[in-house]
Design a protein around this motif. Structure first.
Motif, PDB file in Angstrom:
ATOM      1  N   SER A   1      53.491  46.433  40.527  1.00 49.41           N
ATOM      2  CA  SER A   1      52.458  46.297  39.134  1.00 49.41           C
ATOM      3  C   SER A   1      53.200  46.630  38.122  1.00 49.41           C
ATOM      4  CB  SER A   1      51.572  47.665  39.422  1.00 49.41           C
ATOM      5  OG  SER A   1      50.294  47.067  39.851  1.00 49.41           O
ATOM      6  N   ILE A   2      53.467  46.446  37.189  1.00 51.20           N
ATOM      7  CA  ILE A   2      54.083  46.611  35.965  1.00 51.20           C
ATOM      8  C   ILE A   2      54.093  47.461  35.233  1.00 51.20           C
ATOM      9  CG2 ILE A   2      56.268  45.177  37.615  1.00 51.20           C
ATOM     10  CD1 ILE A   2      56.070  43.696  34.611  1.00 51.20           C
TER      11      ILE A   2
ATOM     12  N   ALA B   1      50.439  47.239  30.739  1.00 54.47           N
ATOM     13  CA  ALA B   1      50.745  47.480  32.449  1.00 54.47           C
ATOM     14  C   ALA B   1      50.639  45.733  32.568  1.00 54.47           C
ATOM     15  CB  ALA B   1      49.829  47.663  32.587  1.00 54.47           C
ATOM     16  N   GLY B   2      51.314  45.362  33.289  1.00 56.92           N
ATOM     17  CA  GLY B   2      50.774  43.922  34.152  1.00 56.92           C
ATOM     18  C   GLY B   2      51.207  43.836  35.613  1.00 56.92           C
ATOM     19  N   ASN B   3      51.431  42.652  35.862  1.00 58.16           N
ATOM     20  CA  ASN B   3      51.867  42.428  37.468  1.00 58.16           C
ATOM     21  C   ASN B   3      53.213  41.106  36.968  1.00 58.16           C
ATOM     22  OD1 ASN B   3      48.660  41.469  37.897  1.00 58.16           O
ATOM     23  ND2 ASN B   3      49.623  43.595  39.664  1.00 58.16           N
TER      24      ASN B   3
ATOM     25  N   GLN C   1      50.515  38.562  31.197  1.00 59.70           N
ATOM     26  CA  GLN C   1      50.627  38.714  32.254  1.00 59.70           C
ATOM     27  C   GLN C   1      52.872  39.062  32.550  1.00 59.70           C
ATOM     28  OE1 GLN C   1      50.016  40.410  34.926  1.00 59.70           O
ATOM     29  NE2 GLN C   1      48.406  39.685  36.022  1.00 59.70           N
TER      30      GLN C   1
END
Ligand SMILES: [Zn+2]
Lengths: 147, 394
Positions: free
Chosen positions: A94-95, A108-110, A140
């Protein structure tokens, strides 16, 4: 550590529920456009959307498209299924991304399309879009390609 | 300097038994802790005329049931039936440290004489984070779809930023975990009392949310702690030696809800709270003899040490090495074991230990010659408060 891809195929992501503030963000995402809330007075981008500009107290806020290119500000790799809905993808990255066009607005994203071990602070990423249903498409990120 | 410094003191402290999960109603734990604090002061329950708490339930997705999963002021009023009750408050913005500060303010204003503050924490049986929903509304719409399910991940992302920007390694955190666990062995109320931890245990433990392994996270428990606060004049007539509040502060920054992972905002929260505390007390970090810094997740101690001014940014993991955080070190740190040793009771236990160290009542783990005792009662940005307790008014 063996680098491998997280398996997202069995994950049913919770579906975002747009509200008064966030609806334009999700409407844009459905069109595969990343649009962030911007203060028309001081030109500050902010995310998540808020009722007023948190920099100048401006109330004239509009969503404007941004390039979707940026860098990983921070990340974590999840090994624990605290959220059971994501158990199948463990370990996954998770970034948090800081966009070039909108410094300070953290998304936020993956990290998709790459082994989770590729997540590093400062690494260049670009937005991609993951449709969840007819209404909701999730912005994403993947590692940036080319320049 | 603050004109009200050293005019309010912590007198008694109390503890319930701490269990892994809920065996008895949480109100039972809270009552045990409150009775303990009142008895420690040498007071009777009927002397108590002020009540304050922060009742939040951090285990998400579970119902707030008063007396079972939270213990509100209303619940405590119903249990204690205080004949002289004159004032109470339940705080929202700055966690349990805010409740302590409000109680101090009420005592300074003369609207009560003996205030009790408690923190009761529930650990549900089964899953701690109960996140079964198919949708994510409100602030979670931008985080939950990506698997950001709990507070640990929010802290973990800031930690990766800290580690990689400062070219540091998470292995150095082993020193914090094992030193605090050693301190825990001198605190019989703590959950991990009787359970030592080695460097090998830490380095070999399973990863939870990288860079956090199991021993970077406090264990959810069921339990409560409490304190009695009173004015300095009254405190001097009570049984225990008082711990005087020389100054306090609270976080003055807040992020838009749903924004996570901003290391700079953690630091800003800690700087704002501690600046107020240093100014009000007239002390600076070099004057501090012992420190308790909130450690619900280990990295909170880094953000605390750096934003409060004990060391420079990027240096906290080096700062804690070489015995510096031991009881006889340069800055004895989390001398009661911290939340990593006691279990997840939030910041009131840090405040209790800060007071016990200032009044020389910490027993086996007492640091020598403590005059100035510092507390960072919660993570800098997550509802941070800071305090200084002193042995002698000045
Ligand atoms: Zn503005």
């Amino acid at each position: 550590m063996l680098a491998r891809m997280s398996d997202w195929s069995k994950v049913t992501r919770p579906i975002p529920v747009p509200n008064e503030l966030s609806r334009p963000f999700w409407d844009a995402a459905r069109q595969k456009v990343l649009a962030l809330q911007r203060c028309q007075a001081c030109k500050h981008f902010q995310h998540p959307p808020y009722a007023t500009c948190v920099r100048c107290m401006g109330i004239d806020l509009k969503f404007e498209p941004v390039s979707g290119k940026g860098a990983i500000y921070a990340y974590t790799i999840m090994y624990h299924a605290g959220d059971k809905r994501f158990a199948a993808a463990i370990p996954y990255a998770s970034i948090i991304v800081e966009l070039d066009d909108a410094p300070g607005a953290l998304l936020a994203g993956n990290l998709l399309e790459a082994p989770y071990t590729e997540a590093k602070v400062g690494r260049r990423v670009e937005v991609i879009f993951e449709p969840l249903n007819d209404d909701i498409t999730l912005p994403q990120f993947r590692l940036a390609r080319g320049a | 300097m603050w004109e009200h410094r050293c005019k309010v003191a912590v007198s008694g402290v109390g503890f319930s038994k701490v269990t892994r999960s809920a065996e008895i109603p949480l109100a039972t734990h809270a009552l045990e802790a409150v009775k303990g604090a009142v008895a420690d002061s040498g007071l009777s329950i009927s002397d108590i005329d002020g009540l304050a708490t922060y009742p939040e339930l951090p285990a998400t997705g579970h119902a707030m049931v008063d007396g079972i999963t939270i213990v509100s002021v209303n619940c405590m009023m119903a249990m204690l039936k205080l004949p002289n009750l004159a004032w109470h408050v339940q705080v929202e913005t700055v966690n349990i440290g805010g409740a302590v500060q409000q109680a101090a303010n009420a005592l300074l204003a003369g609207v009560c004489k003996y205030a009790v503050v408690w923190r009761a924490m529930h650990n549900p049986k089964g899953t701690y984070q109960n996140l079964p929903g198919t949708h994510a509304a409100g602030a979670t719409q931008f985080t939950a779809p990506y698997g950001f399910g709990g507070p640990g991940q929010g802290m973990a992302v800031a930690y990766t930023r800290w580690l990689e920007r400062h070219n540091q390694s998470r292995e150095k955190m082993a020193t914090l975990a094992i030193t605090q666990r050693r301190h825990t062995q001198m605190n019989p109320h703590a959950y991990f009392y009787g359970q030592p931890l080695t460097r090998e245990d830490y380095l070999g433990s399973r990863m939870v949310a990288y860079p956090f392994c199991l021993y970077d996270c406090d264990i959810p428990v069921q339990g409560a702690v409490a304190i009695v606060l009173t004015t300095a004049d009254r405190a001097r007539d009570l049984k225990p030696r008082p711990a005087y509040i020389a100054g306090y502060g609270q976080r003055l920054a807040f992020e838009v809800a749903g924004r996570i992972g901003s290391l700079s905002s953690y630091m800003e929260g800690g700087r704002s709270s501690s600046s107020l505390t240093w100014e009000r007390s007239g002390f600076s970090p070099k004057d501090v003899d012992v420190a308790q810094i909130y450690d619900g997740f280990s990295a909170s101690v880094i953000y605390g040490l750096e934003s409060y001014g004990f060391c420079k940014e990027g240096e906290a993991l080096d700062f804690i090495q070489d015995g510096r955080m031991e009881l006889d070190g340069e800055l004895p740190l989390n001398t009661f074991g911290g939340s990593l040793g006691t279990g997840r009771i939030h910041g009131l236990w840090h405040i209790i230990e800060g007071a016990l160290q200032a009044s020389g009542r910490a027993g086996e783990r007492q640091v020598k010659d403590v005059d100035v005792s510092f507390v960072g009662a919660s993570a800098p940005i997550v509802q941070g408060t800071t305090f200084i307790f002193v042995r002698e008014p000045y």
